[in-house]
Write a protein that holds these residues in place. Structure first.
Motif, PDB file in Angstrom:
ATOM      1  N   LEU A  43       0.861  -1.173   0.000  1.00  0.00           N
ATOM      2  CA  LEU A  43       0.000   0.000   0.000  1.00  0.00           C
ATOM      3  C   LEU A  43       0.892   1.215   0.000  1.00  0.00           C
ATOM      4  O   LEU A  43       1.875   1.248   0.719  1.00  0.00           O
ATOM      5  N   PHE A  44       0.558   2.166  -0.829  1.00  0.00           N
ATOM      6  CA  PHE A  44       1.285   3.419  -0.723  1.00  0.00           C
ATOM      7  C   PHE A  44       0.286   4.559  -0.790  1.00  0.00           C
ATOM      8  O   PHE A  44      -0.798   4.431  -1.330  1.00  0.00           O
TER       9      PHE A  44
ATOM     10  N   ILE B 229      -2.438  15.401 -11.523  1.00  0.00           N
ATOM     11  CA  ILE B 229      -2.165  14.331 -10.570  1.00  0.00           C
ATOM     12  C   ILE B 229      -1.936  13.023 -11.319  1.00  0.00           C
ATOM     13  O   ILE B 229      -2.850  12.469 -11.917  1.00  0.00           O
ATOM     14  N   VAL B 230      -0.700  12.561 -11.315  1.00  0.00           N
ATOM     15  CA  VAL B 230      -0.339  11.299 -11.958  1.00  0.00           C
ATOM     16  C   VAL B 230       0.048  10.319 -10.859  1.00  0.00           C
ATOM     17  O   VAL B 230       0.895  10.608 -10.024  1.00  0.00           O
ATOM     18  N   GLU B 231      -0.565   9.143 -10.849  1.00  0.00           N
ATOM     19  CA  GLU B 231      -0.326   8.181  -9.774  1.00  0.00           C
ATOM     20  C   GLU B 231       1.116   7.684  -9.800  1.00  0.00           C
ATOM     21  O   GLU B 231       1.643   7.314 -10.844  1.00  0.00           O
ATOM     22  N   PRO B 232       1.789   7.711  -8.665  1.00  0.00           N
ATOM     23  CA  PRO B 232       3.155   7.174  -8.620  1.00  0.00           C
ATOM     24  C   PRO B 232       3.177   5.687  -8.985  1.00  0.00           C
ATOM     25  O   PRO B 232       2.183   4.979  -8.829  1.00  0.00           O
ATOM     26  N   THR B 233       4.324   5.221  -9.465  1.00  0.00           N
ATOM     27  CA  THR B 233       4.482   3.809  -9.801  1.00  0.00           C
ATOM     28  C   THR B 233       5.342   3.133  -8.736  1.00  0.00           C
ATOM     29  O   THR B 233       6.260   3.728  -8.188  1.00  0.00           O
ATOM     30  N   LEU B 234       5.022   1.861  -8.478  1.00  0.00           N
ATOM     31  CA  LEU B 234       5.725   1.108  -7.447  1.00  0.00           C
ATOM     32  C   LEU B 234       6.289  -0.171  -8.053  1.00  0.00           C
ATOM     33  O   LEU B 234       5.587  -0.890  -8.766  1.00  0.00           O
ATOM     34  N   SER B 235       7.554  -0.446  -7.800  1.00  0.00           N
ATOM     35  CA  SER B 235       8.175  -1.660  -8.326  1.00  0.00           C
ATOM     36  C   SER B 235       9.030  -2.314  -7.243  1.00  0.00           C
ATOM     37  O   SER B 235       9.462  -1.655  -6.290  1.00  0.00           O
ATOM     38  N   MET B 236       9.260  -3.619  -7.393  1.00  0.00           N
ATOM     39  CA  MET B 236      10.076  -4.373  -6.439  1.00  0.00           C
ATOM     40  C   MET B 236      11.241  -5.013  -7.180  1.00  0.00           C
ATOM     41  O   MET B 236      11.062  -5.589  -8.267  1.00  0.00           O
TER      42      MET B 236
ATOM     43  N   PHE C 119      12.189  -1.779  -2.753  1.00  0.00           N
ATOM     44  CA  PHE C 119      10.980  -1.207  -3.321  1.00  0.00           C
ATOM     45  C   PHE C 119      11.290   0.188  -3.846  1.00  0.00           C
ATOM     46  O   PHE C 119      11.951   0.988  -3.161  1.00  0.00           O
ATOM     47  N   ARG C 120      10.858   0.465  -5.047  1.00  0.00           N
ATOM     48  CA  ARG C 120      11.096   1.770  -5.640  1.00  0.00           C
ATOM     49  C   ARG C 120       9.761   2.425  -5.986  1.00  0.00           C
ATOM     50  O   ARG C 120       8.955   1.870  -6.731  1.00  0.00           O
ATOM     51  N   CYS C 121       9.525   3.617  -5.419  1.00  0.00           N
ATOM     52  CA  CYS C 121       8.308   4.383  -5.704  1.00  0.00           C
ATOM     53  C   CYS C 121       8.720   5.613  -6.503  1.00  0.00           C
ATOM     54  O   CYS C 121       9.537   6.417  -6.041  1.00  0.00           O
ATOM     55  N   THR C 122       8.173   5.754  -7.692  1.00  0.00           N
ATOM     56  CA  THR C 122       8.565   6.835  -8.592  1.00  0.00           C
ATOM     57  C   THR C 122       7.394   7.783  -8.815  1.00  0.00           C
ATOM     58  O   THR C 122       6.300   7.367  -9.201  1.00  0.00           O
TER      59      THR C 122
ATOM     60  N   THR D  13       5.741  16.678  -3.484  1.00  0.00           N
ATOM     61  CA  THR D  13       6.881  17.137  -2.702  1.00  0.00           C
ATOM     62  C   THR D  13       7.255  16.139  -1.616  1.00  0.00           C
ATOM     63  O   THR D  13       8.286  16.266  -0.993  1.00  0.00           O
ATOM     64  N   SER D  14       6.398  15.144  -1.363  1.00  0.00           N
ATOM     65  CA  SER D  14       6.752  14.051  -0.470  1.00  0.00           C
ATOM     66  C   SER D  14       5.912  12.843  -0.814  1.00  0.00           C
ATOM     67  O   SER D  14       4.830  12.968  -1.380  1.00  0.00           O
ATOM     68  N   LEU D  15       6.433  11.667  -0.500  1.00  0.00           N
ATOM     69  CA  LEU D  15       5.719  10.413  -0.758  1.00  0.00           C
ATOM     70  C   LEU D  15       5.767   9.548   0.490  1.00  0.00           C
ATOM     71  O   LEU D  15       6.800   9.447   1.148  1.00  0.00           O
ATOM     72  N   ASP D  16       4.644   8.946   0.826  1.00  0.00           N
ATOM     73  CA  ASP D  16       4.591   7.994   1.931  1.00  0.00           C
ATOM     74  C   ASP D  16       4.462   6.594   1.362  1.00  0.00           C
ATOM     75  O   ASP D  16       3.625   6.347   0.477  1.00  0.00           O
ATOM     76  N   PHE D  17       5.271   5.665   1.854  1.00  0.00           N
ATOM     77  CA  PHE D  17       5.218   4.265   1.435  1.00  0.00           C
ATOM     78  C   PHE D  17       4.976   3.404   2.665  1.00  0.00           C
ATOM     79  O   PHE D  17       5.646   3.568   3.689  1.00  0.00           O
ATOM     80  N   GLU D  18       4.004   2.504   2.587  1.00  0.00           N
ATOM     81  CA  GLU D  18       3.709   1.605   3.702  1.00  0.00           C
ATOM     82  C   GLU D  18       3.622   0.174   3.192  1.00  0.00           C
ATOM     83  O   GLU D  18       3.021  -0.092   2.152  1.00  0.00           O
ATOM     84  N   LEU D  19       4.231  -0.744   3.920  1.00  0.00           N
ATOM     85  CA  LEU D  19       4.218  -2.166   3.561  1.00  0.00           C
ATOM     86  C   LEU D  19       3.436  -2.925   4.631  1.00  0.00           C
ATOM     87  O   LEU D  19       3.727  -2.813   5.822  1.00  0.00           O
TER      88      LEU D  19
END
Length: 291
Positions: A8-9, A236-243, A258-261, A268-274
């Motif tokens: 989830l991000f 607003i463009v949804e970030p992409t997530l890769s492993m 994990f890479r969130c682009t 200006t900031s991104l939250d990533f949750e696993l």
């Protein structure tokens, strides 16, 4: 042991945004609006008093009273003054009854009426008004779905004070303009402010159904115009997530990245949750923020 992880991000917009729509008018202590899902210049007559909206009884209600309402709202002349809840039956308080105007008054408060809440009516007698004009809403300085909120009321485009401007108000604007949900509500340098601060519940169909401050009697404290970014703005463009390495399953002891682009400089900031995909487990096992 084998664990299957779901990812989830969430992404956060912050820090880039600056301060506006169309409204009902406060006059000498109470505000009025015409409730209709399609426009602001026709509908059931309502008055804001003691923190809540209430209707007006149709006793003595005719074109003279309707003319005052249309004038006060900047909606042109009166076309009709339907009674008997023909423009929709309200609920809750019935605030006014026996309203009598000459037709030349600048606001309904200059007419005579029973004390607030004193009436002999039911909501089947709710008064309505149809005016000849219309009030338009647009977003300026960006696209159709982002920018400064402006209202044409009456006859000129003006902005709205950004005091208390938030996502509830922005949601109403974005919904009215068919731009999806609001992503951001902010203030920006004022250009031509003509409307006071707005206060919406968030469920209104149109910005003109929200409560507004009277700009003539209270200065805009922020000195900024209201502005919004809606989902359909294209910004607003949804970030992409890769492993890395890519794998549908992670086994205990594996090391993965994990890479969130985020392709847009708006982020200006991104939250990533696993999260661990286990019944009853609701808390993230990894939380990371990228600034």
């Amino acid at each position: 042991d084998m664990f299957v992880f779901s990812l989830l991000f969430s992404f956060l917009l912050k820090g880039l945004l600056l301060g506006t729509g169309n409204v009902s008018i406060i006059a000498d202590g109470f505000q009025i609006r015409l409730v209709n899902e399609t426009d602001c210049c026709s509908g059931r007559m309502e008055v804001y008093h003691s923190g809540q909206w209430g209707t007006v009884c149709d006793d003595n209600w005719d074109l003279k009273e309707a003319a005052v309402v249309c004038r006060q709202l900047g909606c042109g002349g009166a076309v009709s003054a339907p009674g008997e809840a023909k423009l929709g039956q309200g609920s809750g308080q019935i605030w006014l009854d026996d309203v009598v105007c000459s037709g030349s008054e600048a606001s309904l408060t200059q007419c005579t009426y029973q004390p607030f809440g004193t009436h002999n009516c039911g909501h089947s007698e709710d008064a309505g008004v149809v005016c000849s004009g219309s009030i338009q809403l647009r977003l300026s300085g960006g696209s159709q779905c982002d920018g400064r909120v402006e209202v044409n009321n009456p006859g000129e485009w003006g902005s709205v004070c950004a005091d208390s401007w938030g996502l509830r108000e922005a949601d109403v604007v974005c919904s009215q303009l068919q731009c999806g949900a609001a992503v951001s509500a902010y203030g920006q340098a004022s250009v031509n402010m003509t409307l006071g601060a707005m206060d919406c519940a968030g469920s209104e169909k149109r910005l003109c159904h929200c409560v507004s401050e009277d700009l003539s009697s209270q200065a805009c404290r922020s000195g900024e115009d209201s502005a919004v970014i809606c989902v359909n703005s294209g910004l607003i463009v949804e970030p992409t997530l890769s492993m890395l390495p890519p794998s549908p399953v992670v086994i205990s002891g594996d090391q993965v990245t994990f890479r969130c682009t985020a392709p847009n400089p708006l982020y200006t900031s991104l939250d990533f949750e696993l999260y661990q995909d286990t019944v009853g487990y609701q808390h993230p096992i990894v939380t990371q923020r990228a600034e």
